[in-house]
Scaffold this motif. Sequence first.
Motif, PDB file in Angstrom:
ATOM      1  N   ASN A 114      94.608  17.668  32.334  1.00  0.00           N
ATOM      2  CA  ASN A 114      94.657  19.104  32.022  1.00  0.00           C
ATOM      3  C   ASN A 114      94.489  19.339  30.527  1.00  0.00           C
ATOM      4  N   GLU A 115      95.170  18.498  29.729  1.00  0.00           N
ATOM      5  CA  GLU A 115      95.095  18.683  28.274  1.00  0.00           C
ATOM      6  C   GLU A 115      93.746  18.227  27.739  1.00  0.00           C
ATOM      7  N   VAL A 116      93.303  17.041  28.191  1.00  0.00           N
ATOM      8  CA  VAL A 116      92.053  16.493  27.653  1.00  0.00           C
ATOM      9  C   VAL A 116      90.865  17.382  28.033  1.00  0.00           C
ATOM     10  N   SER A 117      90.950  18.047  29.178  1.00  0.00           N
ATOM     11  CA  SER A 117      89.824  18.888  29.609  1.00  0.00           C
ATOM     12  C   SER A 117      89.610  20.071  28.672  1.00  0.00           C
ATOM     13  N   LEU A 118      90.602  20.357  27.835  1.00  0.00           N
ATOM     14  CA  LEU A 118      90.479  21.491  26.914  1.00  0.00           C
ATOM     15  C   LEU A 118      89.932  21.077  25.552  1.00  0.00           C
ATOM     16  N   VAL A 119      89.765  19.762  25.332  1.00  0.00           N
ATOM     17  CA  VAL A 119      89.334  19.269  24.022  1.00  0.00           C
ATOM     18  C   VAL A 119      87.875  19.643  23.774  1.00  0.00           C
ATOM     19  N   GLY A 145      85.112  22.624  31.466  1.00  0.00           N
ATOM     20  CA  GLY A 145      85.984  23.502  32.233  1.00  0.00           C
ATOM     21  C   GLY A 145      87.380  22.943  32.307  1.00  0.00           C
ATOM     22  N   ALA A 146      88.356  23.845  32.323  1.00  0.00           N
ATOM     23  CA  ALA A 146      89.743  23.405  32.362  1.00  0.00           C
ATOM     24  C   ALA A 146      90.066  22.802  33.719  1.00  0.00           C
ATOM     25  N   VAL A 147      90.908  21.769  33.703  1.00  0.00           N
ATOM     26  CA  VAL A 147      91.356  21.144  34.942  1.00  0.00           C
ATOM     27  C   VAL A 147      92.798  21.570  35.188  1.00  0.00           C
ATOM     28  N   LEU A 148      93.057  22.039  36.392  1.00  0.00           N
ATOM     29  CA  LEU A 148      94.395  22.499  36.744  1.00  0.00           C
ATOM     30  C   LEU A 148      94.897  21.720  37.947  1.00  0.00           C
ATOM     31  N   GLN A 205      88.786  21.848  38.933  1.00  0.00           N
ATOM     32  CA  GLN A 205      88.194  22.131  37.624  1.00  0.00           C
ATOM     33  C   GLN A 205      87.538  23.500  37.695  1.00  0.00           C
ATOM     34  N   LEU A 206      87.955  24.379  36.816  1.00  0.00           N
ATOM     35  CA  LEU A 206      87.346  25.710  36.742  1.00  0.00           C
ATOM     36  C   LEU A 206      86.312  25.655  35.628  1.00  0.00           C
ATOM     37  N   LEU A 207      85.033  25.614  36.005  1.00  0.00           N
ATOM     38  CA  LEU A 207      83.984  25.485  35.007  1.00  0.00           C
ATOM     39  C   LEU A 207      83.963  26.726  34.114  1.00  0.00           C
ATOM     40  N   GLU A 236      75.136  28.760  19.712  1.00  0.00           N
ATOM     41  CA  GLU A 236      74.715  29.848  18.817  1.00  0.00           C
ATOM     42  C   GLU A 236      75.230  31.197  19.282  1.00  0.00           C
ATOM     43  N   ASP A 237      75.101  31.418  20.591  1.00  0.00           N
ATOM     44  CA  ASP A 237      75.383  32.746  21.114  1.00  0.00           C
ATOM     45  C   ASP A 237      76.626  32.800  21.985  1.00  0.00           C
ATOM     46  N   ALA A 238      77.364  31.708  22.085  1.00  0.00           N
ATOM     47  CA  ALA A 238      78.498  31.702  23.017  1.00  0.00           C
ATOM     48  C   ALA A 238      79.785  31.234  22.349  1.00  0.00           C
ATOM     49  N   VAL A 239      80.879  31.644  22.949  1.00  0.00           N
ATOM     50  CA  VAL A 239      82.195  31.285  22.443  1.00  0.00           C
ATOM     51  C   VAL A 239      83.013  30.752  23.615  1.00  0.00           C
ATOM     52  N   LEU A 240      83.787  29.705  23.345  1.00  0.00           N
ATOM     53  CA  LEU A 240      84.662  29.158  24.376  1.00  0.00           C
ATOM     54  C   LEU A 240      86.063  29.727  24.140  1.00  0.00           C
TER      55      LEU A 240
END
Lengths: 373, 299
Positions: A222-227, A240-243, A282-284, A316-320
Motif C-alpha cells: 500500500n505504501e510502496v504503491s504511492l511512491v 495506482g494505489a493498492v488497497l 489496485q485502483l489505477l 507535462e499536462d498531468a498531476v498525480l
Amino acid sequence: MLKVRVVKRRDGFMLDANFEAPTPGVVALFGRSGCGKTTTINIISGLLAADEARIELDGEALEDTPPERRRIGYVFQDGRLFPHMSVLRNLRYGMTRAANAVQRDHASPTGHQRIELEAIVSLLGLERLLQRRPNQLSGGERQRVSLGRALLSQPRLLLLDEPLAALDAARRDEVLPYLERLRDHLSIPMVYVSHQFDEVLRLATHVVLMDAGRVLAQGALNEVSLVPALRDIVGADSVGAVLDGMVTAVDAAGSMADLRVGTGVLSVGVRGVGVGERVRVQLLARDIILAVEAPRGLSVRNELRGVVVALVDDAEDAVLVTVDVGGASVLSRVTRTAVAALGLTPGTGVWVLVKAVSTRGHAFRVGRTATGG
Amino acid sequence: MPRGRSPGCAGTDAPACAGPNAPGRGHPAAARVGARGAPCLRYIGACTPVIIRATVRPAVKLKPTPRTVTMHLSPAELDALRLSLEVAARSVLFSLPLAVVVAWLLTRGRFAGRWLLDALVHLPLVLPPVAIGYVLLLLFGNHGPIGGWLHHHFGIQLAFTTAGAALATAVMAFPLMVRAIRLSLENVDPGLEAAARTLGAKPLDRFVTITLPLMLPGLIAGAVTAFAAGLGEFGAVITFAANVPGVTRTIPLALYTAIQSPGGDDQALRLAILSFALGLIGLLLAEILARRARSLVGR
C-alpha cells in the motif's frame, strides 16, 4: 524478521541494497531487469560471493554458512530440474539430504513443521507427473516441480527468481494460483524477484523497490504503491494505489464484492471470494475521478470521502493527486487545468469516484487472515 | 622418425625379440636394457638386421591373381586378438578415472599451470608414438626413476609386459579420452550443480549425483574411442613393451610381424580383416551406447 544488507561491485555495476521484511510473508524484490534483484538473492543463497553481506533470518546470521548448509530453497527462473532423474527423484533430492542433515546434526526441531512429500504433491498437483522426465513436462509443470523440490528440502527461507518469466501468459496463470496457495498454506518466508507488477500485486506482503543496485523504497505494498519513482518502472498507465480490505458482502452473481477500506466501503469486481476474506485491489490512477461537490445521478458505484494530501507533477499536462480516504490513500491522475479549475490544494475535501468495473482484473484474494500489510 | 618404420622386431625368427620360453622377464633385450644406462640404443641395435632385411624385401607383395583366405584364426592370431582386447581394456580402465580428473581440471580448474597440463595431455597427439614409447622406457624401465621405484618396492615391472603395453596404449589414447570427456563436461550446466547445492548437496555428492551422470555420454564416447584406438596402438607399444608373442604382441604387432615374414600374407590379411571388423563393431557399439546414455540423461 529477515534483514539483508549486501554490497557488491562488479565491472561498472554497484549493488548496495539494504532491506528488512517481516516473516513469514512474501517479500517482493521489484524493479527493472538488471537492477540487481537476482544478484541480491544469489548473495542471500550464498551461490554468489559478495564484497559485504549480512543476512539475518529470525535473529540468526547466515552469511558465513556455506550454501549447501544454509537451508535456503531456490526456485530458478529456468527451473533447473535434473534432466537425468524422474520428477519423483527430483522432488526427493533435497528431501533426503535435509533428512540426513537432521539425523547427523541431531539438531532437528526448527520450529517449523516438516514438509511431507504427499502434502507437496497434492498442493502443487503433481500426482500425474511423478514418473515423468523433466523433458516430458510443460514449462508450467516444470516450475511447479521446481517449487516442490525446493520446498521439500525443508528450507527456512525460499528464494524465487522470476519463476514465471520464462512462461507464456496461459502458463503463468496456471502457476500463479499455486504460488498463492503456498503463501497461504505454508509459513515459509519467501523472497520473490519480479519485474511484473501484477505478480507483486497478487503475491507480495512486503515490497522492496529497487533501481540501479539501490533500494528506492520498501514497505507494505500500500505504501510502496504511492511512491512517485514507481512510475518510471511500471509505466504511467500502471500507476495506482493498492488497497487491502476485508470483504463485507458479496453480490448474488458472485462477481462483485464490497470491501471495507479505511472508513469507507469499496465495491470491486472480483470472483470467488467470501465474506471475511482479504482482498487486495489496485485502483489505477488514470481510472479515478475527483469531485469537489457531492456528485448526483452518476453510474459510478463507489464514492469515497477524502482529503487531498499531496500533488505531484506527473507529466507535462498531468498531476498525480494523493487523497487520504480515512486511513488509506488513493492516487488520481488529473490534468493541470482540472487542478486549477477545481482549486485542488492539500487540505481540499473531495469525493473519490471509482467505477467498480474498472477494478476487474486488478483485485485479488490475498488470504483468509490478516497477513503483513 | 616416420611412424611406419619403428624399430620393430619383425619376423618371428628374429632371435632378439622372440623369447618364448620366458616371455617378458627373460627377454634378452629387456635384460640388456635393465643392465645398462642407455637402454634403447642397445635395443634398437639388436633389431637392426631385421630392419635392413625389411628394407630389402618389400613388405607388401602385390599379387595380381585373387586368392581366398579362410578366416580360421590360428592360436597365435587368437592370442593377438585376446591380447589386443586385454591391453585396450586395461588401458581404458586405468586411464578413465585419471582422464575425468584431468578433464575436470582443464574445464573448471583455475590454477597457474593449466596451459602446461593442457599441452602435456595433448602431446601424444603430435609426437611420434615411438618417441612416447622411448620416454616411457626411460621413465618406467626397471632402472628408470618411476619404474625402478615400482620394481624395488612392489616388484612391478612394466617394460616388456602386458601391463606395460596397456600403459603405453593408455598414454597414446589419453588425449582422445580427455577431449571427449572435456567436451561433455563443458555441456554440463553449472546451474544444475548450483541447484543441487541449494538442495543441500556437498561437492563430492554433487559430482557423483549430478555432474558424472550428465557427463555419461561423453564418458562412454571417450572410453569407446580410446578402446578402439588402443586396439591398434603400435609405435609406443613396440618401443616400450616390445613384440613378445603372447605377452605384448597385439593385433597390429602381429600384423606387422606377418607382413615381415615370408609366407605370412594370409595371416596378415586375416589380421587386417579382423582389425576392420573390430573397428566397425567398436564404432557401432559407441553409437548405440551414446544414444542410450543421451536418453538416460534426458537429452
